[in-house]
Write an enzyme that holds these catalytic residues in place. Structure first.
Site, PDB file in Angstrom:
ATOM      1  N   HIS A 198      -6.784  -5.681  -1.071  1.00 49.50           N
ATOM      2  CA  HIS A 198      -5.805  -4.681  -1.133  1.00 49.50           C
ATOM      3  C   HIS A 198      -4.754  -5.267  -0.019  1.00 49.50           C
ATOM      4  O   HIS A 198      -4.904  -5.249   1.252  1.00 49.50           O
ATOM      5  CB  HIS A 198      -6.378  -3.359  -0.551  1.00 49.50           C
ATOM      6  CG  HIS A 198      -5.287  -2.357  -0.368  1.00 49.50           C
ATOM      7  ND1 HIS A 198      -4.550  -1.855  -1.530  1.00 49.50           N
ATOM      8  CD2 HIS A 198      -4.665  -1.544   0.655  1.00 49.50           C
ATOM      9  CE1 HIS A 198      -3.609  -0.848  -1.087  1.00 49.50           C
ATOM     10  NE2 HIS A 198      -3.761  -0.796   0.306  1.00 49.50           N
ATOM     11  N   SER A 254       0.798  -1.220   0.262  1.00 51.45           N
ATOM     12  CA  SER A 254      -0.049  -0.024   0.048  1.00 51.45           C
ATOM     13  C   SER A 254       0.777   1.115   0.189  1.00 51.45           C
ATOM     14  O   SER A 254       1.635   1.371  -0.904  1.00 51.45           O
ATOM     15  CB  SER A 254      -0.900   0.246   1.372  1.00 51.45           C
ATOM     16  OG  SER A 254      -1.916   0.949   0.887  1.00 51.45           O
ATOM     17  N   ASP A 264      -8.187  -5.771  -5.592  1.00 55.35           N
ATOM     18  CA  ASP A 264      -7.991  -4.672  -4.849  1.00 55.35           C
ATOM     19  C   ASP A 264      -9.138  -3.553  -4.964  1.00 55.35           C
ATOM     20  O   ASP A 264      -9.113  -2.873  -6.024  1.00 55.35           O
ATOM     21  CB  ASP A 264      -6.489  -4.088  -5.232  1.00 55.35           C
ATOM     22  CG  ASP A 264      -6.132  -2.775  -4.319  1.00 55.35           C
ATOM     23  OD1 ASP A 264      -7.112  -2.313  -3.629  1.00 55.35           O
ATOM     24  OD2 ASP A 264      -4.934  -2.777  -4.050  1.00 55.35           O
TER      25      ASP A 264
END
Length: 591
Positions: free
Chosen positions: A482, A224, A438
């Protein structure tokens, strides 16, 4: 409220280094990609770091005790504590207690490379059995603390590595909220790239002082925001790490955040645009039913293998008349289409950021429910940095305001440069991964970045891909949200994932663990041809393995061979599905 021009001038003058030679200045975007950090600047930075480490080795014997490191002199940095942790129990900064932790030396430091910088750093060093490896860890969201990194730091110390983390200089920001950084452009630079590099330099000095020698191998690991940090390091500071593992990167930072505003606006266009949790589940179930096989997977899959092959349209669920539990309103259909299409400049239709991928809608973390239910768009502090604390999402102009945001923040936050020549030249290895499901950072953007890097390696496509894969490999993860979780196989050594603790792989080897696969590539030249990802029952290792599937170097995807157990990775082969329809943002949104 439009003080962007003043901030733009201020940002271009920022980035005072940790010490005059150790950190190269931030690049001026106007210079072009190859001039952002020239070879001479990189060489100067590397030479400076090497000279400082050599000085430490020559003038200071290995610390007699961990505690003596508190007196270590580091440029523009204060060592605030140095404490021996005896183990086997350790209580982290967030109050969580970990067991079976080996003894280690815990050093905390505060770096101030600019007058408005306060970068907290922690370095953990095994008291015995250090294997000569150093691991820098990434963060999540707006960072603001180090506690998020602790699971991976524990794992690193257990494996005999020294490990470091930073709050990126953004405290007291939280994962989703960086409002406190309004009016602090130096801290934006810290968040963009400087804090990670400073953490790396300072950590290596501390390690050299403690052990009497620098690390033999240096690795970075993050997802991320950590993925953004990974690409920043490869692009701007190629001498920092030998191997970089990055996932689901928010590297196209200003446009990732714009996509979140776009989605939020779609959900709130009218009262009938909002999705209940049941309607979100209905959408994902319909997508999977229509496209599990079409995407290259099996009829029994609860996810899509390559969502780009899915042509399902939300109009298939539109209610014929009145709203009902098993259909969508016309406004919901319109909202879903806008979200799948992606953020666009309405003036010219140019794509700002790829749309949300089909099959990701019901993600438990950052899915549609999370994106639409907050009082304002997720992660929207970035826009307040530019326009001030009274900025309103409902008035955002995707033409004029987007240009203003990019003028101020793109040069310091976006890691879009395809020039990896410095990292490649020194033998660095970059292993990236991205969840196909995601919901917040579109996987198509990672594919776009990969393809743009390939294009820099030569005109002949197959040869350029082969050359790229000598130093950069991308692994797309079917059904993963994610950085973690999701209905697909999602455990493969991606232990660091912001606030989510990812289960470990079932075997600690290069075949099942991406970090160990990277280590094998860096230290022995064996590039990963596939990595086995595991789906545990309810994502709990104690409940057993539900299925396994190989992750393949992009553009290959896993495909069932036609024989064997469909839950066994050995029954799948890696093949190129030859999908070329990958939405690419307009050039002005790739800066």
């Amino acid at each position: 409220m439009r003080h962007h021009a003043r901030y733009a001038r201020r940002v271009r003058s920022l980035s005072r280094p940790l010490c005059s030679a150790a950190l190269p200045a931030q690049p001026d975007r106007r210079q072009g990609p190859r001039k952002r950090l020239g070879r001479s600047a990189r060489a100067l930075a590397a030479a400076a770091l090497l000279s400082v480490i050599t000085m430490v080795e020559a003038t200071q014997a290995p610390a007699a005790t961990c505690e003596s490191l508190v007196a270590l002199s580091v440029p523009d940095t204060t060592i605030t504590s140095a404490v021996s942790i005896p183990g086997p129990s350790f209580t982290a900064p967030d109050g969580r207690t970990y067991q079976e932790v080996p003894p280690f030396c815990r050093v905390t430091a505060l770096a101030t490379p600019s007058p408005d910088s306060l970068i907290n750093i922690e370095v953990w060093m095994p008291s015995s059995g250090w294997n000569g490896r150093f691991e820098g860890t990434g963060n999540g969201g707006y960072a603001g603390n180090i506690a998020l990194d602790v699971p991976e730091m524990i794992s690193g110390v257990k494996a005999g590595r020294t490990v470091a983390a930073t709050d990126m200089g953004t405290a007291p920001s939280t994962n989703n909220d960086g409002d406190v950084l309004v009016g602090h452009p130096e801290k934006w630079v810290d968040f963009g790239s400087r804090a990670t590099h400073v953490m790396t330099v300072v950590s290596k000095l501390i390690i050299a002082a403690f052990y009497g020698q620098p690390p033999r191998y240096s690795y970075f690991n993050g997802c991320s925001t950590g993925g953004q940090q990974a690409l920043m390091e490869a692009q701007r500071f190629p001498d920092d790490y030998d191997g970089i593992l990055g996932g689901d990167p928010a590297n196209n930072r200003t446009h990732v955040h714009t996509a979140a505003v776009w989605n939020y606006k779609a959900f709130h266009t009218t009262p009938a645009s909002f999705f209940t949790s049941d309607k979100i589940q209905l959408v994902t179930q319909s997508v999977v039913a229509a496209c599990a096989v079409k995407s290259g997977g099996l009829a029994t899959d609860a996810f899509l293998t390559d969502p780009r092959l899915c042509d399902w349209d939300p109009g298939a669920l539109q209610c014929p008349t009145l709203d009902g539990p098993d259909c969508l309103t016309a406004d919901q259909v319109q909202a879903a289409r806008a979200i799948y299409d992606g953020a666009r400049n309405p003036t010219n239709g140019h794509l700002i950021f790829p749309g949300s991928v089909k099959g990701s809608e019901n993600a438990s973390d950052l899915g549609w429910a999370a994106q639409e239910s907050t009082p304002e768009p997720q992660f929207d502090s970035l826009f307040k940095w530019v326009f001030g604390p009274t900025w309103l999402w409902s008035t955002f102009d995707y033409d004029r305001d987007m240009a203003d945001v990019d003028l101020v923040l793109a040069p310091i936050l976006n890691a879009n440069s395809t020039d990896l020549s410095g990292f490649k030249a020194r033998g660095g290895k970059l292993l990236m991964y991205h969840g196909w499901a995601d919901p917040i950072v579109a996987p198509q953007d990672m594919i776009d970045y990969h393809n743009r890097v390939v294009a820099t390696q030569g005109k002949q496509a197959a040869r350029a891909l082969k050359e790229t894969q000598t130093f950069f490999r991308l692994f797309m993860v079917p059904g993963m949200n994610h950085c973690s979780s999701g209905p697909g196989p999602n455990a493969f050594g991606n232990l660091y994932s912001a606030h989510i603790v990812v289960p470990p792989p079932p075997a600690s080897d290069a075949a099942h663990d991406a970090f160990l696969a990277l280590q094998e590539w860096v230290e022995h030249g064996v590039a990963p041809a596939r990595i086995i990802a595991t789906k545990y029952v309810n994502d709990q290792p104690s409940q057993g393995i539900q299925m396994q599937r190989p992750l393949c170097p992009f553009p290959a995807v896993p495909r069932y061979s036609g024989t064997g157990d469909t839950n066994d990775a050995a029954s799948f082969v890696c093949v190129d599905d030859h999908v070329t329809d990958n939405p690419m943002p307009a050039p002005e949104y790739l800066q």
